[in-house]
Design an enzyme around this catalytic site. Structure first.
Site, short mmCIF file in Angstrom:
data_model
loop_
_atom_site.label_atom_id
_atom_site.label_comp_id
_atom_site.label_asym_id
_atom_site.label_seq_id
_atom_site.Cartn_x
_atom_site.Cartn_y
_atom_site.Cartn_z
N LYS A 22 57.22 28.02 4.93
CA LYS A 22 57.85 28.37 3.92
C LYS A 22 56.97 29.18 2.91
O LYS A 22 57.45 30.03 2.10
CB LYS A 22 58.00 27.06 2.86
CG LYS A 22 58.54 26.90 1.69
CD LYS A 22 57.71 25.90 0.75
CE LYS A 22 58.36 26.31 -0.72
NZ LYS A 22 57.18 26.39 -1.47
N ARG A 93 59.27 29.02 -7.99
CA ARG A 93 57.87 29.26 -8.16
C ARG A 93 57.72 30.71 -7.71
O ARG A 93 56.82 31.60 -8.40
CB ARG A 93 57.15 27.99 -7.67
CG ARG A 93 55.66 28.32 -7.65
CD ARG A 93 54.83 27.61 -8.71
NE ARG A 93 53.65 28.50 -8.77
CZ ARG A 93 53.28 28.66 -9.97
NH1 ARG A 93 53.96 28.64 -11.04
NH2 ARG A 93 51.96 29.41 -10.17
N CYS A 117 57.53 23.52 -8.32
CA CYS A 117 57.14 22.16 -8.58
C CYS A 117 56.43 22.22 -9.81
O CYS A 117 55.65 23.17 -10.07
CB CYS A 117 56.23 21.99 -7.41
SG CYS A 117 57.32 21.73 -5.83
N ILE A 124 49.17 32.49 -14.45
CA ILE A 124 49.44 33.69 -13.55
C ILE A 124 48.51 34.86 -14.06
O ILE A 124 48.77 35.97 -13.93
CB ILE A 124 50.95 34.30 -13.15
CG1 ILE A 124 51.46 34.42 -14.41
CG2 ILE A 124 51.69 33.15 -12.46
CD1 ILE A 124 52.85 35.40 -14.52
N ASP A 125 47.43 34.47 -14.73
CA ASP A 125 46.64 35.30 -15.33
C ASP A 125 45.67 36.21 -14.30
O ASP A 125 45.78 37.39 -14.47
CB ASP A 125 45.56 34.70 -16.12
CG ASP A 125 44.81 33.50 -15.51
OD1 ASP A 125 45.34 32.94 -14.55
OD2 ASP A 125 43.57 33.01 -15.90
N ASP A 305 48.48 20.81 -0.28
CA ASP A 305 49.98 20.52 -0.09
C ASP A 305 50.16 19.30 1.06
O ASP A 305 51.22 18.68 0.99
CB ASP A 305 50.61 21.72 0.71
CG ASP A 305 51.37 22.87 -0.35
OD1 ASP A 305 51.04 22.51 -1.56
OD2 ASP A 305 51.55 23.85 0.05
#
Length: 429
Positions: A22, A93, A117, A124-125, A305
């Site tokens: 994924k 996402r 999620c 996202i800097d 994860d």
């Protein structure tokens, strides 16, 4: 809407096949934007995130077809730099990879800030820092990121934090830039190598993917190719943990064992018998479990994860174990649900303290994110009685055909439609 019902307490036995990754697929699909001719990706998992990305590519003028053997063919020749400030882009996402790919091809993009999620702050800097270093002007307007560049020029970019998303996004923006880009303190995950392999097959010049320094020499154009996705190490790890939890013998097929060394090591430390060969891992869960501590780290460390599924397994171990998530400190929403099932767990800061062994009891629980969903499915299979899991849309984002795959191991698991009353109760909970 559907719910998942699981009758627990059965030892699971047999072979379960892992789908394509994924976390690779959601980056590889946007990568096709950078080509001038059709790209074929094999081994694409049949999950909702993949379908949504395919729909987004069609929104910007791409032609997406699904062929035999989980193949996805993307014809990017008629794509345009259409703004995507709202809609599907916000539900996903990984839609942020559209930024790097569209910037790389069109020198402009408008992308709504992504969802997926909810795991606390996931800024996202570092992505933006990379885009700006390449010459892009970046603004955040009304919840969408606007990117513009007259031209993109290679740059030396040091990531302040090791980020898979930023590493891939900067690669996407840099492959068609003028000159050389060097990404320092790059992430080393297998999925990054997978994206670099696709880009190289398309004609990009990339060295060092899988190390902490990646060098990219820009090219004028990229062409189509055929690429097969790597197996999903997180799905594989989930089923390894499941095998250990269920008390049977489970063989996980279509895996790359070196991608799972941290998980294998922790299971063995806990007293689980694990055997590996070229593309299979067999887990025998019929021994008494010893308690272990887990600390999530960037690859090749223990994956964040798999922290939630492993927490479920520890409820069966003798003693007190500590699970610390150094990547996402807010990834403990599954704990309250496990407590409903009789688990003895308390949260302190970034750590969950698990005391066992306890026999989990079937209960009504809700998945708040993808991997929490996996943790609750494992809990349901371990528990005494029937467990009802809602929030299935999260599980379907990342696990292909999970019900059929688990039935193949002997699990008693099925889906049912929720009543209107149940849906209302869930929304109000």
């Amino acid at each position: 809407m559907e719910k998942l019902l699981i009758e627990g307490g059965r030892a699971l036995n047999g072979t379960i096949r892992v789908s394509g990754a994924k976390n690779s697929a959601v980056a590889l699909i946007p990568t096709t934007i950078l080509a001038d001719t059709p790209v074929t990706i094999g081994g694409v998992p049949n999950i909702s995130d993949v379908k949504m990305l395919g729909d987004l590519l069609e929104e910007i003028g791409g032609k997406v077809t699904y062929g035999q053997e989980e193949e996805m063919v993307v014809d990017p020749s008629n794509m345009v730099a259409m703004p995507l400030p709202n809609g599907k882009v916000k539900k996903l996402r990984a839609s942020y990879y559209l930024m790097g790919a569209m910037l790389g091809r069109f020198k402009k993009a408008v992308i709504g800030l992504p969802g997926g999620c909810h795991l606390g702050p996931r800024p996202i800097d570092q992505h933006i820092k990379g885009f700006e270093a390449l010459g892009a002007h970046v603004t955040n307007e009304q919840g969408a990121i606007y990117l513009r560049a007259d031209e993109l020029r290679g740059a030396r970019i040091y990531l302040d934090v090791v980020s898979v998303g930023a590493t891939i996004n900067i690669m996407l923006a840099a492959v068609r830039a003028k000159g050389r880009t060097v990404i320092e303190n790059a992430a080393k995950e297998p999925e990054i190598i997978d994206v670099a392999t696709l880009l190289t097959s398309m004609g990009a010049r990339i060295k060092g993917a899988g190390t902490d320094v990646i060098r990219i020499d820009g090219v004028d154009s990229l062409h189509g190719c055929h690429h097969t996705i790597i197996p999903d190490r997180i799905e594989a790890g989930t089923y390894m943990i499941l095998g250990a939890a269920s008390g049977g013998e489970v063989t996980v097929d279509n895996v790359i064992p070196q991608h799972l060394e941290s998980v294998t090591a922790k299971l063995r430390e806990a007293g689980v018998q694990v055997e590996t060969n070229d593309d299979q891992i067999t887990v025998n869960g019929n021994r008494k479990l010893k308690v272990v501590d887990i600390k999530t780290l960037v690859y090749p460390g223990f994956p964040t994860d798999l922290q939630q599924p492993f927490t479920t397994l520890l409820t069966k171990a003798h003693g007190t174990g500590v699970v610390t998530d150094t990547i996402y400190g807010a990834r403990f929403k599954h704990i309250d649900e496990l407590r409903r099932m009789n688990a003895q767990i308390k949260v302190e800061g970034r750590s969950a303290i698990v005391t066992g062994p306890v026999l989990l009891q079937g209960a009504k629980v809700k998945a708040s994110d993808l991997r929490a969903g996996a943790a609750l499915v494992i809990a349901g299979l371990m528990a005494d009685g029937i467990t009802e899991v809602t929030g299935l849309e999260h599980i379907d984002r990342g696990y292909e055909n999970i019900v059929d795959k688990l039935k193949g191991l002997g699990a008693n698991i099925w889906r049912e439609q929720m009543t209107k009353q149940e849906i209302e109760e869930m929304k109000n909970a």
